[in-house]
Design a protein around this motif. Structure first.
Motif, PDB file in Angstrom:
ATOM      1  N   LYS A   2       0.839  -1.197   0.000  1.00 22.94           N
ATOM      2  CA  LYS A   2       0.000   0.000   0.000  1.00 22.94           C
ATOM      3  C   LYS A   2       0.876   1.250   0.000  1.00 22.94           C
ATOM      4  N   ARG A   3       0.486   2.206  -0.797  1.00 26.36           N
ATOM      5  CA  ARG A   3       1.212   3.471  -0.859  1.00 26.36           C
ATOM      6  C   ARG A   3       0.817   4.364   0.304  1.00 26.36           C
ATOM      7  N   ASP A   4       1.765   5.145   0.780  1.00 23.40           N
ATOM      8  CA  ASP A   4       1.521   6.112   1.848  1.00 23.40           C
ATOM      9  C   ASP A   4       1.000   7.393   1.198  1.00 23.40           C
ATOM     10  N   SER A   5      -0.228   7.746   1.482  1.00 23.41           N
ATOM     11  CA  SER A   5      -0.845   8.916   0.846  1.00 23.41           C
ATOM     12  C   SER A   5      -0.966  10.106   1.796  1.00 23.41           C
ATOM     13  N   LYS A   6      -0.275  10.060   2.917  1.00 25.68           N
ATOM     14  CA  LYS A   6      -0.413  11.119   3.922  1.00 25.68           C
ATOM     15  C   LYS A   6      -0.017  12.487   3.358  1.00 25.68           C
ATOM     16  N   LEU A   7       1.113  12.567   2.669  1.00 19.37           N
ATOM     17  CA  LEU A   7       1.542  13.851   2.110  1.00 19.37           C
ATOM     18  C   LEU A   7       0.511  14.373   1.112  1.00 19.37           C
ATOM     19  N   SER A   8       0.075  13.523   0.221  1.00 14.83           N
ATOM     20  CA  SER A   8      -0.923  13.910  -0.771  1.00 14.83           C
ATOM     21  C   SER A   8      -2.208  14.382  -0.097  1.00 14.83           C
ATOM     22  N   SER A   9      -2.635  13.669   0.927  1.00  9.91           N
ATOM     23  CA  SER A   9      -3.867  14.029   1.641  1.00  9.91           C
ATOM     24  C   SER A   9      -3.736  15.380   2.327  1.00  9.91           C
ATOM     25  N   VAL A  10      -2.606  15.607   2.978  1.00  5.94           N
ATOM     26  CA  VAL A  10      -2.406  16.879   3.675  1.00  5.94           C
ATOM     27  C   VAL A  10      -2.364  18.030   2.676  1.00  5.94           C
ATOM     28  N   LEU A  11      -1.675  17.842   1.564  1.00  3.37           N
ATOM     29  CA  LEU A  11      -1.631  18.885   0.546  1.00  3.37           C
ATOM     30  C   LEU A  11      -3.031  19.170   0.002  1.00  3.37           C
ATOM     31  N   HIS A  12      -3.810  18.116  -0.166  1.00  2.00           N
ATOM     32  CA  HIS A  12      -5.192  18.242  -0.639  1.00  2.00           C
ATOM     33  C   HIS A  12      -6.003  19.150   0.294  1.00  2.00           C
ATOM     34  N   VAL A  13      -5.968  18.872   1.592  1.00  2.00           N
ATOM     35  CA  VAL A  13      -6.776  19.676   2.517  1.00  2.00           C
ATOM     36  C   VAL A  13      -6.216  21.084   2.662  1.00  2.00           C
ATOM     37  N   LEU A  14      -4.897  21.242   2.576  1.00  2.00           N
ATOM     38  CA  LEU A  14      -4.326  22.587   2.649  1.00  2.00           C
ATOM     39  C   LEU A  14      -4.797  23.447   1.481  1.00  2.00           C
ATOM     40  N   LEU A  15      -4.892  22.846   0.305  1.00  2.00           N
ATOM     41  CA  LEU A  15      -5.385  23.613  -0.844  1.00  2.00           C
ATOM     42  C   LEU A  15      -6.869  23.946  -0.712  1.00  2.00           C
ATOM     43  N   HIS A  16      -7.632  23.025  -0.134  1.00  2.00           N
ATOM     44  CA  HIS A  16      -9.038  23.359   0.112  1.00  2.00           C
ATOM     45  C   HIS A  16      -9.127  24.539   1.074  1.00  2.00           C
ATOM     46  N   MET A  17      -8.299  24.542   2.097  1.00  2.00           N
ATOM     47  CA  MET A  17      -8.300  25.674   3.028  1.00  2.00           C
ATOM     48  C   MET A  17      -7.893  26.961   2.322  1.00  2.00           C
ATOM     49  N   ALA A  18      -6.898  26.853   1.452  1.00  2.00           N
ATOM     50  CA  ALA A  18      -6.411  28.042   0.729  1.00  2.00           C
ATOM     51  C   ALA A  18      -7.492  28.645  -0.152  1.00  2.00           C
ATOM     52  N   HIS A  19      -8.411  27.829  -0.623  1.00  2.00           N
ATOM     53  CA  HIS A  19      -9.438  28.307  -1.546  1.00  2.00           C
ATOM     54  C   HIS A  19     -10.805  28.448  -0.878  1.00  2.00           C
ATOM     55  N   SER A  20     -10.809  28.441   0.427  1.00  2.00           N
ATOM     56  CA  SER A  20     -12.063  28.612   1.150  1.00  2.00           C
ATOM     57  C   SER A  20     -12.097  29.994   1.793  1.00  2.00           C
ATOM     58  N   ASP A  21     -13.256  30.594   1.807  1.00  2.00           N
ATOM     59  CA  ASP A  21     -13.409  31.902   2.436  1.00  2.00           C
ATOM     60  C   ASP A  21     -13.903  31.781   3.877  1.00  2.00           C
ATOM     61  N   ARG A  22     -13.865  30.549   4.394  1.00  2.00           N
ATOM     62  CA  ARG A  22     -14.321  30.313   5.767  1.00  2.00           C
ATOM     63  C   ARG A  22     -13.535  29.148   6.354  1.00  2.00           C
ATOM     64  N   PRO A  23     -13.543  29.003   7.682  1.00  2.00           N
ATOM     65  CA  PRO A  23     -12.905  27.835   8.289  1.00  2.00           C
ATOM     66  C   PRO A  23     -13.620  26.555   7.860  1.00  2.00           C
ATOM     67  N   LEU A  24     -12.858  25.487   7.710  1.00  2.00           N
ATOM     68  CA  LEU A  24     -13.426  24.202   7.296  1.00  2.00           C
ATOM     69  C   LEU A  24     -13.370  23.217   8.466  1.00  2.00           C
ATOM     70  N   ALA A  25     -14.507  22.604   8.757  1.00  2.00           N
ATOM     71  CA  ALA A  25     -14.602  21.635   9.850  1.00  2.00           C
ATOM     72  C   ALA A  25     -13.856  20.356   9.485  1.00  2.00           C
TER      73      ALA A  25
END
Length: 151
Positions: A2-25
């Protein structure tokens, strides 16, 4: 393996935060990853301690970025999540008695160390702002622009 996807996952959520105009739960971020909110909170807590994100509690609370996208590289985030193994290749035996296997291990070690240095150096050349700009280009060219996660 199994591949370790932790880095990819963290980058994914960081970009969602970067493109959100509000805090994300945590629950919302977990939905983007098809994961569990506890996993998201545990991972982001480590990033909060390093100053990359912040969290607010209660109504209207959630996760937001606390860093400059231009200043943070993928290598910074890679190191923040514990520098997970980059390759799944390993030795058949770590301390072989066989001289042939010793030669094989040494050759593999050298190649893997060179490849790892190259990859980690490359991660240090890409910022979160670069990822954000790439996303913006993709989103602008996509016919369904409303829901950035569904794009």
């Amino acid at each position: 393996m199994k591949r370790d996807s932790k880095l990819s996952s963290v980058l994914h959520v960081l970009l969602h935060m970067a493109h959100s105009d509000r805090p994300l739960a945590s629950e919302e971020l977990a939905g983007f990853l098809q994961s569990h909110a506890v996993v998201v909170r545990r991972t982001l807590a480590g990033l909060r301690e390093l100053g990359y994100v912040r969290s607010g509690k209660g109504h209207g609370g959630g996760w937001t970025l606390a860093c400059d996208l231009q200043a943070v590289t993928l290598r910074d985030i890679y190191e923040a999540v514990g520098s997970p193994a980059l390759f799944a290749i390993g030795h058949r035996a770590e301390h072989p008695q066989c001289l042939v296997e010793q030669a094989v291990n040494e050759a593999l070690d050298d190649a893997m160390q060179q490849a790892e240095r190259l990859l980690v150096d490359r991660l240090g050349q890409v910022t979160l702002a670069d990822l954000s700009a790439d996303f913006n280009r993709r989103a602008a060219a996509h016919p369904r622009k409303r829901n950035i996660h569904a794009i």
